[in-house]
Enzyme design. Structure first.
Site, short mmCIF file in Angstrom:
data_model
loop_
_atom_site.label_atom_id
_atom_site.label_comp_id
_atom_site.label_asym_id
_atom_site.label_seq_id
_atom_site.Cartn_x
_atom_site.Cartn_y
_atom_site.Cartn_z
N SER A 124 0.82 -1.20 0.00
CA SER A 124 0.00 0.00 0.00
C SER A 124 0.87 1.27 0.00
O SER A 124 1.66 1.47 -0.90
CB SER A 124 -0.96 -0.04 1.19
OG SER A 124 -1.91 0.98 1.13
N HIS A 149 -7.70 -5.56 0.17
CA HIS A 149 -6.47 -4.84 0.52
C HIS A 149 -5.68 -5.53 1.63
O HIS A 149 -4.44 -5.45 1.66
CB HIS A 149 -6.83 -3.41 0.97
CG HIS A 149 -5.69 -2.45 0.91
ND1 HIS A 149 -5.10 -2.06 -0.28
CD2 HIS A 149 -5.01 -1.79 1.89
CE1 HIS A 149 -4.12 -1.21 -0.04
NE2 HIS A 149 -4.04 -1.03 1.27
#
Length: 490
Positions: A262, A466
């Site tokens: 990320s 995610h």
């Protein structure tokens, strides 16, 4: 002063309440006292020895008087006890024998205890403690950035070869609001740092400035607003370069491999774009759910708040809040009580995570929720969070922090923020993205693929959200085996 100190905690409580309320309105119901079966039975007998009967009012009164002390495992809430008692007594004129009550009560307790999550001692461990607990050596290093932040690194050293050289160095950088411990939520056989250590790599774990491990400065105290005046740009401009150079200096190696998740990828891109000479020091970059453009993210609550990002940031600055979203203290207690006690709570919190990160509920073990919640909120600055909203509103670009028209002219020589030249990144990049990711969406990753200058491979795992890149149950088969194959041999 009181408002300034309490506001981050209030924000945390409000945000947690808002998200969890979408999953279940009952999540924050008041817990009532409990009492052991022995105390209940003794109280019952003593109160009504002649008839062996007791009215609901007498039972509840005695029960409450006995429940002041803490029981052990043999517990039941007052509401559960009385409701079950009344159901049992409905055919007997609102009375019931102690034997029948106790039998049903014990069955309810067994169900309640079966619903409890197993508690993991590592929930309250630091990263070095976790590594030691898993049976691996660990070192703690500190490096100071050019602008004075003292960053803590955690190292799992490789065994020296016969010629005295270190194994290949691999640096792992977590995402926003996390810390190095997030790589250890999964058990050892699914933890990427430990898989690398087992292959004899020299493993280094970074911590962003402002999180619990890197909350020190040569001049400023974290209680001062000046400490928190940083965004993605400072992390990429100062922290990543100094860490890379430090690792190479300690190991004596010419290059290292970088694995980011990320924002851990986003700050790498900033570092390589602003310091082109660093590209030659990276032999492989593995990007897991890489942040760049944020134009297409689909998390509802954040999309709704993004247009008000400037107003929220201005308000937080006005009340003196620059660093926030650290659950340490009261926040940890709140998350522990609402997410990590029972399987039912874990399911609700997993649903909340899916609302934010993307849906793939079968790929996270509920037993890991105590460790997940311990790694959700480790703190950052207000500008770091604000920059997400700015990049969302800016569309398909990867830009520096927006200081406003006047501030941008002073900082960048333009009324618009600097757009990072991703095409100038020459380090070899391997990209892994998730088809179900709501934060780093497939559309934004597709845009990134058109921008980078040296992409070696791009893999999209359609079911991944995610968090799956760190905490998924199938990370070995779906991801890590491939990542290990991308790296140079140790």
């Amino acid at each position: 002063m009181i408002l300034r100190r309490m506001f981050p905690l209030l924000c945390l409580v409000v945000l947690t309440t808002f998200v969890f309320s979408e999953c279940s309105a009952s999540l924050f119901k008041r817990r009532v006292q409990s009492v052991s079966a022995r105390n209940l039975f003794n109280s019952w007998r003593k109160k009504d020895a002649n008839t062996d009967r007791l009215s609901p009012g007498q039972l509840l009164k005695n029960w409450r008087s006995k429940s002041k002390g803490k029981g052990s495992v043999d517990k039941l809430s007052a509401g559960q006890l009385l409701n079950g008692w009344r159901r049992k007594a409905s055919s007997g004129g609102d009375t019931i024998s102690p034997g029948r009550l106790l039998q049903g009560w014990r069955r309810n307790v067994e169900v309640q205890e079966a619903n409890r999550l197993p508690q993991n001692v590592e929930t309250f461990f630091t990263t070095p403690d976790i590594i030691r607990n898993r049976g691996y050596p660990v070192e703690i290093h500190h490096v100071t950035s050019e602008d004075g932040y003292i960053l803590e690194l955690h190292r799992i050293p490789a065994i020296l070869s016969t010629d005295g050289t270190h194994g290949k160095a691999v640096f792992l950088q977590h995402g926003v609001l996390e810390a190095s411990s997030t790589w250890f939520v999964n058990p050892s056989n699914r933890s990427l740092p430990l898989l690398l250590a087992d292959k004899s790599y020299d493993v280094w774990l970074g911590n962003f400035r402002g999180n619990r491990y890197s909350r020190r400065h040569v001049k400023f105290d974290p209680r001062q607003t000046d400490f928190w005046r940083f965004s993605w740009d400072e992390i990429g401009t100062f922290d990543i370069p100094v860490v890379i150079n430090y690792i190479l200096s300690v190991t004596g190696l010419p290059t290292l491999s970088y694995i980011g998740h990320s924002l851990g990828c986003g700050v790498f891109f900033i570092a390589m774009a602003k310091h082109p000479e660093l590209n030659a020091k990276i032999d492989t970059m593995v990007a897991l759910a890489p942040l760049s453009s944020f134009a297409h993210f689909t998390t509802g609550i954040f999309r709704k708040l993004s247009p008000y990002g400037n107003a929220i940031e201005t308000f937080l600055r006005t009340v003196g809040t620059w660093g926030w979203l650290d659950s340490e203290g009261v926040g940890d207690i709140l998350l522990q009580r609402k997410c990590a006690q029972t399987y039912q709570q874990a399911k609700r919190c997993l649903k909340a995570l899916n609302i934010i990160m993307g849906s793939n509920p079968e790929n996270l073990q509920l037993e890991l929720m105590p460790l997940v919640k311990a790694n959700l909120l480790h703190g950052t600055s207000v500008p770091v969070i604000a920059q997400f909203a700015q990049n969302y509103l800016a569309g398909e670009t990867f830009q520096a922090y927006d200081f406003g028209r006047k501030g941008n002219v002073i900082r960048y020589g333009s009324i618009k923020p600097l757009a990072y030249a991703l095409k100038n990144i020459t380090a070899p990049v391997y990209i892994y993205s998730g088809g179900a990711d709501r934060l780093v969406t497939p559309q934004d990753v597709d845009w990134l693929l058109t921008q980078l200058g040296n992409i070696k491979r791009s893999v999209r795992i359609q079911t991944y959200n995610h968090g799956d890149f760190l905490w998924g149950t199938d990370v070995n088969e779906m991801l890590y085996n491939s990542v290990l194959a991308d790296l140079p041999p140790p």
